[in-house]
Scaffold this motif. Sequence first.
Motif, PDB file in Angstrom:
ATOM      1  N   MET A  36       0.843  -1.187   0.000  1.00 56.46           N
ATOM      2  CA  MET A  36       0.000   0.000   0.000  1.00 56.46           C
ATOM      3  C   MET A  36       0.883   1.243   0.000  1.00 56.46           C
ATOM      4  SD  MET A  36      -2.961   0.784   2.724  1.00 56.46           S
ATOM      5  CE  MET A  36      -3.451   2.424   3.053  1.00 56.46           C
ATOM      6  N   PRO A  37       0.638   2.181  -0.928  1.00 53.53           N
ATOM      7  CA  PRO A  37       1.470   3.387  -0.975  1.00 53.53           C
ATOM      8  C   PRO A  37       1.251   4.253   0.268  1.00 53.53           C
ATOM      9  CG  PRO A  37      -0.268   3.490  -2.624  1.00 53.53           C
ATOM     10  CD  PRO A  37      -0.362   2.155  -1.965  1.00 53.53           C
ATOM     11  N   GLN A  38       2.327   4.876   0.700  1.00 55.71           N
ATOM     12  CA  GLN A  38       2.244   5.717   1.880  1.00 55.71           C
ATOM     13  C   GLN A  38       1.711   7.105   1.495  1.00 55.71           C
ATOM     14  OE1 GLN A  38       5.787   5.382   4.040  1.00 55.71           O
ATOM     15  NE2 GLN A  38       4.835   5.861   5.953  1.00 55.71           N
ATOM     16  N   ILE A  39       0.858   7.653   2.326  1.00 58.42           N
ATOM     17  CA  ILE A  39       0.294   8.979   2.089  1.00 58.42           C
ATOM     18  C   ILE A  39       0.960   9.951   3.046  1.00 58.42           C
ATOM     19  CG2 ILE A  39      -1.790  10.391   2.164  1.00 58.42           C
ATOM     20  CD1 ILE A  39      -3.369   7.839   1.541  1.00 58.42           C
ATOM     21  N   ALA A  40       1.533  11.000   2.486  1.00 62.12           N
ATOM     22  CA  ALA A  40       2.169  12.024   3.307  1.00 62.12           C
ATOM     23  C   ALA A  40       1.204  13.196   3.469  1.00 62.12           C
ATOM     24  CB  ALA A  40       3.457  12.484   2.661  1.00 62.12           C
ATOM     25  N   ILE A  41       1.245  13.801   4.641  1.00 65.25           N
ATOM     26  CA  ILE A  41       0.338  14.893   4.965  1.00 65.25           C
ATOM     27  C   ILE A  41       1.145  16.137   5.350  1.00 65.25           C
ATOM     28  CG2 ILE A  41      -1.413  15.701   6.629  1.00 65.25           C
ATOM     29  CD1 ILE A  41      -2.530  13.580   4.785  1.00 65.25           C
ATOM     30  N   TYR A  42       0.731  17.277   4.829  1.00 67.87           N
ATOM     31  CA  TYR A  42       1.265  18.574   5.263  1.00 67.87           C
ATOM     32  C   TYR A  42       0.288  19.166   6.263  1.00 67.87           C
ATOM     33  CZ  TYR A  42       4.637  19.305   1.395  1.00 67.87           C
ATOM     34  OH  TYR A  42       5.680  19.238   0.518  1.00 67.87           O
ATOM     35  N   ARG A  43       0.796  19.677   7.352  1.00 66.44           N
ATOM     36  CA  ARG A  43      -0.007  20.496   8.250  1.00 66.44           C
ATOM     37  C   ARG A  43       0.092  21.936   7.743  1.00 66.44           C
ATOM     38  NH1 ARG A  43      -0.950  18.759  13.378  1.00 66.44           N
ATOM     39  NH2 ARG A  43      -2.378  20.511  13.344  1.00 66.44           N
ATOM     40  N   LEU A  44      -0.720  22.830   8.271  1.00 65.03           N
ATOM     41  CA  LEU A  44      -0.803  24.199   7.761  1.00 65.03           C
ATOM     42  C   LEU A  44       0.545  24.905   7.675  1.00 65.03           C
ATOM     43  CD1 LEU A  44      -2.516  26.482   6.642  1.00 65.03           C
ATOM     44  CD2 LEU A  44      -2.989  27.169   8.997  1.00 65.03           C
ATOM     45  N   PRO A  45       1.401  24.875   8.701  1.00 65.64           N
ATOM     46  CA  PRO A  45       2.681  25.582   8.564  1.00 65.64           C
ATOM     47  C   PRO A  45       3.497  25.112   7.357  1.00 65.64           C
ATOM     48  CG  PRO A  45       2.301  25.032  10.858  1.00 65.64           C
ATOM     49  CD  PRO A  45       1.233  24.314  10.061  1.00 65.64           C
ATOM     50  N   ALA A  46       3.473  23.815   7.068  1.00 65.07           N
ATOM     51  CA  ALA A  46       4.200  23.298   5.906  1.00 65.07           C
ATOM     52  C   ALA A  46       3.551  23.762   4.609  1.00 65.07           C
ATOM     53  CB  ALA A  46       4.268  21.778   5.962  1.00 65.07           C
ATOM     54  N   VAL A  47       2.220  23.788   4.567  1.00 66.60           N
ATOM     55  CA  VAL A  47       1.505  24.269   3.372  1.00 66.60           C
ATOM     56  C   VAL A  47       1.893  25.726   3.100  1.00 66.60           C
ATOM     57  CG1 VAL A  47      -0.762  24.857   2.417  1.00 66.60           C
ATOM     58  CG2 VAL A  47      -0.420  22.667   3.565  1.00 66.60           C
ATOM     59  N   LEU A  48       1.920  26.533   4.137  1.00 68.59           N
ATOM     60  CA  LEU A  48       2.285  27.941   3.975  1.00 68.59           C
ATOM     61  C   LEU A  48       3.712  28.078   3.472  1.00 68.59           C
ATOM     62  CD1 LEU A  48       0.700  29.460   7.216  1.00 68.59           C
ATOM     63  CD2 LEU A  48      -0.328  29.195   4.941  1.00 68.59           C
ATOM     64  N   GLU A  49       4.615  27.274   4.014  1.00 67.83           N
ATOM     65  CA  GLU A  49       6.018  27.341   3.604  1.00 67.83           C
ATOM     66  C   GLU A  49       6.208  26.884   2.163  1.00 67.83           C
ATOM     67  OE1 GLU A  49      10.299  25.393   4.787  1.00 67.83           O
ATOM     68  OE2 GLU A  49       8.794  25.618   6.352  1.00 67.83           O
ATOM     69  N   VAL A  50       5.591  25.771   1.803  1.00 69.65           N
ATOM     70  CA  VAL A  50       5.773  25.202   0.468  1.00 69.65           C
ATOM     71  C   VAL A  50       5.140  26.080  -0.610  1.00 69.65           C
ATOM     72  CG1 VAL A  50       5.090  23.236  -0.983  1.00 69.65           C
ATOM     73  CG2 VAL A  50       6.019  22.846   1.276  1.00 69.65           C
ATOM     74  N   THR A  51       3.967  26.626  -0.324  1.00 72.60           N
ATOM     75  CA  THR A  51       3.261  27.418  -1.343  1.00 72.60           C
ATOM     76  C   THR A  51       3.665  28.883  -1.345  1.00 72.60           C
ATOM     77  OG1 THR A  51       1.412  27.965   0.121  1.00 72.60           O
ATOM     78  CG2 THR A  51       1.223  25.938  -1.215  1.00 72.60           C
ATOM     79  N   GLY A  52       4.161  29.385  -0.225  1.00 69.34           N
ATOM     80  CA  GLY A  52       4.476  30.806  -0.122  1.00 69.34           C
ATOM     81  C   GLY A  52       3.251  31.669   0.108  1.00 69.34           C
ATOM     82  N   LEU A  53       2.108  31.042   0.355  1.00 72.27           N
ATOM     83  CA  LEU A  53       0.868  31.781   0.581  1.00 72.27           C
ATOM     84  C   LEU A  53       0.698  32.107   2.058  1.00 72.27           C
ATOM     85  CD1 LEU A  53      -1.518  29.580  -1.599  1.00 72.27           C
ATOM     86  CD2 LEU A  53      -0.458  31.753  -2.239  1.00 72.27           C
ATOM     87  N   SER A  54      -0.146  33.090   2.323  1.00 71.19           N
ATOM     88  CA  SER A  54      -0.497  33.391   3.707  1.00 71.19           C
ATOM     89  C   SER A  54      -1.655  32.491   4.131  1.00 71.19           C
ATOM     90  CB  SER A  54      -0.921  34.856   3.850  1.00 71.19           C
ATOM     91  OG  SER A  54      -2.178  35.070   3.226  1.00 71.19           O
ATOM     92  N   LYS A  55      -1.859  32.411   5.427  1.00 64.38           N
ATOM     93  CA  LYS A  55      -2.968  31.613   5.964  1.00 64.38           C
ATOM     94  C   LYS A  55      -4.300  32.126   5.416  1.00 64.38           C
ATOM     95  CE  LYS A  55      -4.817  30.251  10.472  1.00 64.38           C
ATOM     96  NZ  LYS A  55      -4.603  30.366  11.915  1.00 64.38           N
ATOM     97  N   ALA A  56      -4.464  33.439   5.383  1.00 67.18           N
ATOM     98  CA  ALA A  56      -5.720  34.018   4.877  1.00 67.18           C
ATOM     99  C   ALA A  56      -5.946  33.649   3.416  1.00 67.18           C
ATOM    100  CB  ALA A  56      -5.700  35.535   5.047  1.00 67.18           C
ATOM    101  N   THR A  57      -4.894  33.659   2.613  1.00 70.85           N
ATOM    102  CA  THR A  57      -5.036  33.319   1.201  1.00 70.85           C
ATOM    103  C   THR A  57      -5.400  31.849   1.021  1.00 70.85           C
ATOM    104  OG1 THR A  57      -3.488  35.058   0.563  1.00 70.85           O
ATOM    105  CG2 THR A  57      -3.852  33.289  -1.035  1.00 70.85           C
ATOM    106  N   VAL A  58      -4.770  30.974   1.784  1.00 72.26           N
ATOM    107  CA  VAL A  58      -5.109  29.547   1.707  1.00 72.26           C
ATOM    108  C   VAL A  58      -6.593  29.351   1.999  1.00 72.26           C
ATOM    109  CG1 VAL A  58      -4.802  27.297   2.829  1.00 72.26           C
ATOM    110  CG2 VAL A  58      -2.801  28.652   2.194  1.00 72.26           C
ATOM    111  N   TYR A  59      -7.087  29.947   3.069  1.00 73.01           N
ATOM    112  CA  TYR A  59      -8.492  29.747   3.436  1.00 73.01           C
ATOM    113  C   TYR A  59      -9.443  30.445   2.460  1.00 73.01           C
ATOM    114  CZ  TYR A  59      -7.247  27.088   7.508  1.00 73.01           C
ATOM    115  OH  TYR A  59      -6.773  26.101   8.318  1.00 73.01           O
ATOM    116  N   ARG A  60      -9.022  31.564   1.883  1.00 74.51           N
ATOM    117  CA  ARG A  60      -9.848  32.225   0.865  1.00 74.51           C
ATOM    118  C   ARG A  60      -9.953  31.336  -0.378  1.00 74.51           C
ATOM    119  NH1 ARG A  60      -7.966  36.980   1.240  1.00 74.51           N
ATOM    120  NH2 ARG A  60      -6.158  36.682  -0.086  1.00 74.51           N
ATOM    121  N   LEU A  61      -8.817  30.787  -0.827  1.00 73.93           N
ATOM    122  CA  LEU A  61      -8.837  29.890  -1.977  1.00 73.93           C
ATOM    123  C   LEU A  61      -9.653  28.630  -1.688  1.00 73.93           C
ATOM    124  CD1 LEU A  61      -5.113  30.195  -3.152  1.00 73.93           C
ATOM    125  CD2 LEU A  61      -7.143  31.125  -4.297  1.00 73.93           C
TER     126      LEU A  61
END
Length: 66
Positions: free
Chosen positions: A1-26
């Motif tokens: 079974m392939p392993q599924i990796a998960i990003y928590r919010l701080p990692a999402v913000l770092e990887v995308t360069g977006l702000s928290k507000a922008t992530v939630y708006r999108l």
Amino acid sequence: MPQIAIYRLPAVLEVTGLSKATVYRLLSRGEFPPRVQLSPRCVGWRVADIEAWLEARFAASGAAPR
């Protein structure tokens, strides 16, 4: 079974360069990958979904991913 990796919010913000507000708006517009409910008070995003979203953004802008 392939392993599924998960990003928590701080990692999402770092990887995308977006702000928290922008992530939630999108998210509210349906323009960002959906969250995965990990526990009653914990959410994350599948790494594969975030990577695919970034690839699509690069392709749409005509920029090459690094």
